[in-house]
Scaffold this motif. Structure first.
Motif, PDB file in Angstrom:
ATOM      1  N   THR A  81     -16.485  32.064  10.080  1.00 58.41           N
ATOM      2  CA  THR A  81     -16.958  32.810   8.921  1.00 58.41           C
ATOM      3  C   THR A  81     -18.255  33.506   9.310  1.00 58.41           C
ATOM      4  O   THR A  81     -19.213  32.844   9.713  1.00 58.41           O
ATOM      5  N   LEU A  82     -18.270  34.826   9.223  1.00 61.62           N
ATOM      6  CA  LEU A  82     -19.478  35.566   9.574  1.00 61.62           C
ATOM      7  C   LEU A  82     -20.457  35.578   8.411  1.00 61.62           C
ATOM      8  O   LEU A  82     -20.062  35.746   7.256  1.00 61.62           O
TER       9      LEU A  82
ATOM     10  N   ASP B  19       0.850  -1.190   0.000  1.00 62.32           N
ATOM     11  CA  ASP B  19       0.000   0.000   0.000  1.00 62.32           C
ATOM     12  C   ASP B  19       0.882   1.235   0.000  1.00 62.32           C
ATOM     13  O   ASP B  19       1.532   1.549   0.992  1.00 62.32           O
ATOM     14  N   ILE B  20       0.946   1.925  -1.142  1.00 64.71           N
ATOM     15  CA  ILE B  20       1.854   3.071  -1.231  1.00 64.71           C
ATOM     16  C   ILE B  20       1.411   4.229  -0.365  1.00 64.71           C
ATOM     17  O   ILE B  20       2.155   5.174  -0.124  1.00 64.71           O
ATOM     18  N   HIS B  21       0.123   4.220   0.089  1.00 67.22           N
ATOM     19  CA  HIS B  21      -0.362   5.284   0.953  1.00 67.22           C
ATOM     20  C   HIS B  21      -0.225   4.926   2.435  1.00 67.22           C
ATOM     21  O   HIS B  21      -0.598   5.693   3.301  1.00 67.22           O
ATOM     22  N   GLY B  22       0.305   3.722   2.718  1.00 69.46           N
ATOM     23  CA  GLY B  22       0.402   3.292   4.095  1.00 69.46           C
ATOM     24  C   GLY B  22       1.275   4.228   4.904  1.00 69.46           C
ATOM     25  O   GLY B  22       2.369   4.604   4.492  1.00 69.46           O
ATOM     26  N   GLY B  23       0.811   4.570   6.082  1.00 72.60           N
ATOM     27  CA  GLY B  23       1.573   5.452   6.952  1.00 72.60           C
ATOM     28  C   GLY B  23       1.443   6.913   6.610  1.00 72.60           C
ATOM     29  O   GLY B  23       2.092   7.753   7.220  1.00 72.60           O
ATOM     30  N   HIS B  24       0.613   7.259   5.631  1.00 65.83           N
ATOM     31  CA  HIS B  24       0.443   8.654   5.214  1.00 65.83           C
ATOM     32  C   HIS B  24      -1.039   8.998   5.210  1.00 65.83           C
ATOM     33  O   HIS B  24      -1.652   9.178   4.168  1.00 65.83           O
ATOM     34  N   ALA B  25      -1.635   9.017   6.381  1.00 65.32           N
ATOM     35  CA  ALA B  25      -3.064   9.325   6.477  1.00 65.32           C
ATOM     36  C   ALA B  25      -3.336  10.704   5.902  1.00 65.32           C
ATOM     37  O   ALA B  25      -2.647  11.666   6.232  1.00 65.32           O
ATOM     38  N   ARG B  26      -4.299  10.795   5.021  1.00 56.81           N
ATOM     39  CA  ARG B  26      -4.623  12.074   4.397  1.00 56.81           C
ATOM     40  C   ARG B  26      -5.304  12.988   5.397  1.00 56.81           C
ATOM     41  O   ARG B  26      -6.230  12.591   6.106  1.00 56.81           O
ATOM     42  N   ARG B  27      -4.846  14.216   5.418  1.00 60.13           N
ATOM     43  CA  ARG B  27      -5.409  15.177   6.345  1.00 60.13           C
ATOM     44  C   ARG B  27      -6.674  15.791   5.760  1.00 60.13           C
ATOM     45  O   ARG B  27      -6.709  16.198   4.609  1.00 60.13           O
ATOM     46  N   LYS B  28      -7.691  15.904   6.552  1.00 61.73           N
ATOM     47  CA  LYS B  28      -8.921  16.558   6.126  1.00 61.73           C
ATOM     48  C   LYS B  28      -8.870  18.040   6.477  1.00 61.73           C
ATOM     49  O   LYS B  28      -8.430  18.402   7.565  1.00 61.73           O
ATOM     50  N   ALA B  29      -9.308  18.881   5.556  1.00 60.46           N
ATOM     51  CA  ALA B  29      -9.307  20.327   5.812  1.00 60.46           C
ATOM     52  C   ALA B  29     -10.253  20.644   6.970  1.00 60.46           C
ATOM     53  O   ALA B  29     -11.337  20.087   7.075  1.00 60.46           O
ATOM     54  N   ALA B  30      -9.773  21.519   7.841  1.00 62.80           N
ATOM     55  CA  ALA B  30     -10.588  21.900   8.989  1.00 62.80           C
ATOM     56  C   ALA B  30     -11.841  22.633   8.518  1.00 62.80           C
ATOM     57  O   ALA B  30     -11.790  23.452   7.604  1.00 62.80           O
ATOM     58  N   VAL B  31     -12.947  22.298   9.128  1.00 64.46           N
ATOM     59  CA  VAL B  31     -14.210  22.947   8.793  1.00 64.46           C
ATOM     60  C   VAL B  31     -14.353  24.203   9.644  1.00 64.46           C
ATOM     61  O   VAL B  31     -14.313  24.131  10.875  1.00 64.46           O
ATOM     62  N   VAL B  32     -14.504  25.345   8.983  1.00 61.73           N
ATOM     63  CA  VAL B  32     -14.660  26.616   9.697  1.00 61.73           C
ATOM     64  C   VAL B  32     -16.150  26.882   9.888  1.00 61.73           C
ATOM     65  O   VAL B  32     -16.892  26.976   8.909  1.00 61.73           O
ATOM     66  N   PRO B  33     -16.608  27.013  11.114  1.00 55.60           N
ATOM     67  CA  PRO B  33     -18.045  27.201  11.342  1.00 55.60           C
ATOM     68  C   PRO B  33     -18.528  28.572  10.885  1.00 55.60           C
ATOM     69  O   PRO B  33     -17.784  29.552  10.924  1.00 55.60           O
ATOM     70  N   GLU B  34     -19.771  28.617  10.440  1.00 48.34           N
ATOM     71  CA  GLU B  34     -20.417  29.886  10.110  1.00 48.34           C
ATOM     72  C   GLU B  34     -21.159  30.397  11.342  1.00 48.34           C
ATOM     73  O   GLU B  34     -21.837  29.627  12.030  1.00 48.34           O
ATOM     74  N   VAL B  35     -21.005  31.680  11.603  1.00 50.66           N
ATOM     75  CA  VAL B  35     -21.638  32.300  12.771  1.00 50.66           C
ATOM     76  C   VAL B  35     -22.468  33.488  12.300  1.00 50.66           C
ATOM     77  O   VAL B  35     -21.971  34.337  11.543  1.00 50.66           O
TER      78      VAL B  35
ATOM     79  N   VAL C  45     -19.181  40.215  19.518  1.00 43.36           N
ATOM     80  CA  VAL C  45     -17.809  40.702  19.515  1.00 43.36           C
ATOM     81  C   VAL C  45     -16.915  39.694  18.787  1.00 43.36           C
ATOM     82  O   VAL C  45     -16.893  38.504  19.133  1.00 43.36           O
ATOM     83  N   VAL C  46     -16.200  40.184  17.772  1.00 39.64           N
ATOM     84  CA  VAL C  46     -15.296  39.332  16.997  1.00 39.64           C
ATOM     85  C   VAL C  46     -13.987  40.083  16.767  1.00 39.64           C
ATOM     86  O   VAL C  46     -13.902  41.295  16.959  1.00 39.64           O
ATOM     87  N   GLU C  47     -12.976  39.332  16.316  1.00 40.62           N
ATOM     88  CA  GLU C  47     -11.667  39.909  15.992  1.00 40.62           C
ATOM     89  C   GLU C  47     -11.360  39.663  14.529  1.00 40.62           C
ATOM     90  O   GLU C  47     -11.573  38.554  14.024  1.00 40.62           O
ATOM     91  N   ASP C  48     -10.899  40.699  13.835  1.00 39.09           N
ATOM     92  CA  ASP C  48     -10.466  40.510  12.456  1.00 39.09           C
ATOM     93  C   ASP C  48      -9.123  39.795  12.469  1.00 39.09           C
ATOM     94  O   ASP C  48      -8.148  40.285  13.069  1.00 39.09           O
TER      95      ASP C  48
ATOM     96  N   ALA D 205     -13.351  32.323   7.122  1.00 37.22           N
ATOM     97  CA  ALA D 205     -12.328  32.263   8.176  1.00 37.22           C
ATOM     98  C   ALA D 205     -11.630  33.598   8.392  1.00 37.22           C
ATOM     99  O   ALA D 205     -10.465  33.634   8.795  1.00 37.22           O
ATOM    100  N   ALA D 206     -12.319  34.708   8.134  1.00 39.66           N
ATOM    101  CA  ALA D 206     -11.690  36.025   8.252  1.00 39.66           C
ATOM    102  C   ALA D 206     -11.712  36.571   9.674  1.00 39.66           C
ATOM    103  O   ALA D 206     -11.065  37.572   9.967  1.00 39.66           O
ATOM    104  N   PHE D 207     -12.452  35.913  10.581  1.00 41.34           N
ATOM    105  CA  PHE D 207     -12.626  36.452  11.919  1.00 41.34           C
ATOM    106  C   PHE D 207     -12.337  35.393  12.982  1.00 41.34           C
ATOM    107  O   PHE D 207     -12.322  34.185  12.695  1.00 41.34           O
ATOM    108  N   LEU D 208     -12.111  35.878  14.196  1.00 35.75           N
ATOM    109  CA  LEU D 208     -11.845  34.987  15.322  1.00 35.75           C
ATOM    110  C   LEU D 208     -12.837  35.260  16.441  1.00 35.75           C
ATOM    111  O   LEU D 208     -13.147  36.418  16.735  1.00 35.75           O
ATOM    112  N   ILE D 209     -13.331  34.190  17.056  1.00 36.07           N
ATOM    113  CA  ILE D 209     -14.122  34.288  18.277  1.00 36.07           C
ATOM    114  C   ILE D 209     -13.455  33.391  19.305  1.00 36.07           C
ATOM    115  O   ILE D 209     -13.299  32.174  19.068  1.00 36.07           O
ATOM    116  N   ASP D 210     -13.010  33.984  20.404  1.00 35.63           N
ATOM    117  CA  ASP D 210     -12.250  33.238  21.420  1.00 35.63           C
ATOM    118  C   ASP D 210     -11.047  32.542  20.797  1.00 35.63           C
ATOM    119  O   ASP D 210     -10.681  31.415  21.169  1.00 35.63           O
ATOM    120  N   GLY D 211     -10.432  33.210  19.815  1.00 34.14           N
ATOM    121  CA  GLY D 211      -9.232  32.684  19.187  1.00 34.14           C
ATOM    122  C   GLY D 211      -9.460  31.659  18.101  1.00 34.14           C
ATOM    123  O   GLY D 211      -8.497  31.200  17.477  1.00 34.14           O
TER     124      GLY D 211
END
Length: 271
Positions: free
Chosen positions: A79-80, A5-21, A28-31, A69-75
């Motif tokens: 996505t607003l 298995d040429i993919h063995g040991g190289h688990a594919r990473r899934k892109a983090a899901v950014v929640p919509e708020v 209160v949000v941070e740019d 993903a332009a804003f931060l809430i509690d770090g």
């Protein structure tokens, strides 16, 4: 050399899901890009997309694009998105002027009375804040292209019962040319306004994220001088900033708010 298995040991990473708020008022949000932190106080829309208006603890207000993903809430990145209002609640919301919004509004037939303003920017700001109210009342706003045309336009319009004229004037202060030009015009004409050189200046500096409107010497074009001192580019660029900063009556000086409210009352007063 290689495992089956040429993919063995190289688990594919899934892109983090950014929640919509939902960008509810006072959230209160941070740019994420600039670190500017503030509460949601409004929105704007232009050819560049949707923008949210944030106000920090010192009263400074800035516009930020509502990108993924332009804003931060509690770090944490978020996505607003604009809050969704239930259809049953829409009739109870407020218009930009602070009045109760009429659900399912159909503009009534225009009254014979009119409100006249000096130029296109005055008309645009009045529409932006009082447009809903004016359609409810059937009041048309027209441009004068300067007070110098007032006498000629009044002679042509011939104000009278059911044909009142309310005039919104810039730089209406004691002893000014504008004040002298608008005296003794009869019971069916009301002239009121604000003390500023231009209607731009009736927009609160805090809504534009500036400390104060700059002083421009007499003889220099005011809009050009303002844009040069604030590094806003051309007056056309400056107007886009000014118009985009106004989402409700809270962004305007009290003198302009009071003047427009008096004119609306005057032209809709029963004879």
């Amino acid at each position: 050399m290689y495992a089956a298995d040429i993919h063995g040991g190289h688990a594919r990473r899934k892109a983090a899901v950014v929640p919509e708020v939902a960008a509810e008022r006072d959230l209160v949000v941070e740019d994420a890009a600039t670190g500017f932190c503030g509460a949601v106080v409004g929105f704007d829309k232009s050819y560049d997309g949707e923008f949210v208006k944030l106000e920090d603890g010192r009263g400074a207000v800035r516009l930020f694009a509502m990108r993924t993903a332009a804003f931060l809430i509690d770090g944490r990145p978020v996505t607003l998105v604009r809050p969704r209002v239930a259809a049953a609640q829409q009739g109870a919301t407020r218009s930009a002027s602070g009045s109760t919004r009429v659900a399912g509004l159909k503009a009534r037939v225009a009254r014979g009375s009119r409100i006249w303003v000096e130029g296109i920017h005055d008309a645009a700001l009045v529409e932006r804040v009082w447009g809903h109210d004016l359609r409810v009342e059937g009041v048309v706003v027209e441009q004068l292209e300067g007070l110098d045309h007032l006498g000629e336009r009044l002679a042509e319009f011939r104000p009278g019962p059911g044909r009142r004229v309310g005039v919104l004037a810039d730089h209406l202060v004691e002893g000014s040319k504008e004040t002298r030009m608008t005296q003794s015009l009869g019971q069916y004409v009301m002239v009121t306004g604000h003390p500023f050189i231009d209607v731009w200046e009736a927009v609160k500096p805090s809504s534009l994220g500036i400390a104060a409107w700059p002083t421009v010497p007499r003889g220099e074009d005011w809009k050009t001088g303002v844009c040069r001192r604030l590094r806003w580019g051309t007056p056309q660029d400056g107007w886009r900033r000014v118009q985009g900063a106004v989402t409700s009556f809270r962004d305007l000086d009290a003198t302009l708010i009071g003047a427009v409210e008096r004119l609306v009352d005057f032209v809709t007063e029963p004879e």
